[in-house]
Scaffold this motif. Sequence first.
Motif, PDB file in Angstrom:
ATOM      1  N   LEU A 160       0.791  -1.246   0.085  1.00  0.00           N
ATOM      2  CA  LEU A 160       0.112   0.049   0.201  1.00  0.00           C
ATOM      3  C   LEU A 160       0.933   1.219   0.063  1.00  0.00           C
ATOM      4  O   LEU A 160       0.649   2.150  -0.630  1.00  0.00           O
ATOM      5  N   LYS A 161       1.872   1.173   0.793  1.00  0.00           N
ATOM      6  CA  LYS A 161       2.639   2.349   0.764  1.00  0.00           C
ATOM      7  C   LYS A 161       4.298   1.788   1.198  1.00  0.00           C
ATOM      8  O   LYS A 161       4.437   0.514   1.515  1.00  0.00           O
ATOM      9  N   LYS A 162       5.144   2.631   1.274  1.00  0.00           N
ATOM     10  CA  LYS A 162       6.500   2.112   1.682  1.00  0.00           C
ATOM     11  C   LYS A 162       6.337   1.469   3.048  1.00  0.00           C
ATOM     12  O   LYS A 162       5.998   2.130   3.986  1.00  0.00           O
ATOM     13  N   ARG A 163       7.124   0.276   3.137  1.00  0.00           N
ATOM     14  CA  ARG A 163       7.072  -0.351   4.320  1.00  0.00           C
ATOM     15  C   ARG A 163       5.896  -0.892   4.861  1.00  0.00           C
ATOM     16  O   ARG A 163       5.635  -1.711   5.862  1.00  0.00           O
ATOM     17  N   ILE A 164       4.509  -0.718   4.173  1.00  0.00           N
ATOM     18  CA  ILE A 164       3.063  -1.124   4.645  1.00  0.00           C
ATOM     19  C   ILE A 164       2.464  -2.193   3.817  1.00  0.00           C
ATOM     20  O   ILE A 164       2.545  -1.655   2.653  1.00  0.00           O
ATOM     21  N   ASN A 165       2.472  -3.286   4.171  1.00  0.00           N
ATOM     22  CA  ASN A 165       1.771  -4.307   3.234  1.00  0.00           C
ATOM     23  C   ASN A 165       0.254  -4.669   3.929  1.00  0.00           C
ATOM     24  O   ASN A 165      -0.051  -4.541   4.797  1.00  0.00           O
TER      25      ASN A 165
END
Length: 277
Positions: free
Chosen positions: A8-13
């Motif tokens: 979804l975003k950097k470092r977020i899944n």
Amino acid sequence: MKFEKENLKKRINLYYPEECNKNNLLRNIANYLLQTIWEKGKLKWDCLGHFSKIEPVKPRKKGGVLKLHYEKKVYYVKYYSHTQVSKIFKNLFRSVEGIRHFKTAERLKKRGINTVNPLLAMTFQRSFFVKDSLFVTEEIEGFSLSNYCNNTPSINSNGEKLKIAGNLGVIWAKLLNNNILHLDPKPANFFVQKDFKINLVDIDNVYFYPYLPFFMKKRSIARLHEYFLRAFNFKIRDKYKRVFLDDFTKNINKNLDKEKLKNKIEKITREKLKNKS
């Protein structure tokens, strides 16, 4: 069950069941949480009052539970964040809590054990070694068994409590038949629905084993027994014990001496109650 993983975003899944790939509701909820309270992977407890759709249930610095109202439905969001070295070390060799408990819920449902309906999990890579997570479930309609047991007789009768006792015996037999241990069977971790069906709602302490020796199963029954003897009033304790143990022994997959088993469970339970009195 196979999971889809979506960045979804950097470092977020985001994680969800493979068959829900086209379900935009999952992404909408995930993005809403990111835009409101989970900025940069940190839950903003101080800002919760600014969002009408979100209310804290169990706020804690290192984790907690939130209630989310979204598109006329209610969801529960459980947040996990660790600073303890032991927890961080363990999570290096296993899935983090959000994903692990999602899988636990699915495994329980496949075995015919009533529990929460998992919706999604999210992870945030806080550092190279540390990963926080969220676990989102649908609301279960009903009452906390803890609150139900403590209500006045005008709200719930002893007859209803005995039905609950019988259903507890059935669900505990199902758990042990599948070599599953629940290490924290407090009444607050169970929900009662209108038909007195019992649901497991807090599954953080549910563990699956390839094999369980019967002495561990007896200890597990006694642990549950102890919690609920404390929850029910003294007037129906004897009836509760009889109904619970009768329904348990009817459903356990083992040829055993039912009376002998009951006596052993009673003995272990008395010891536990005596030690905590």
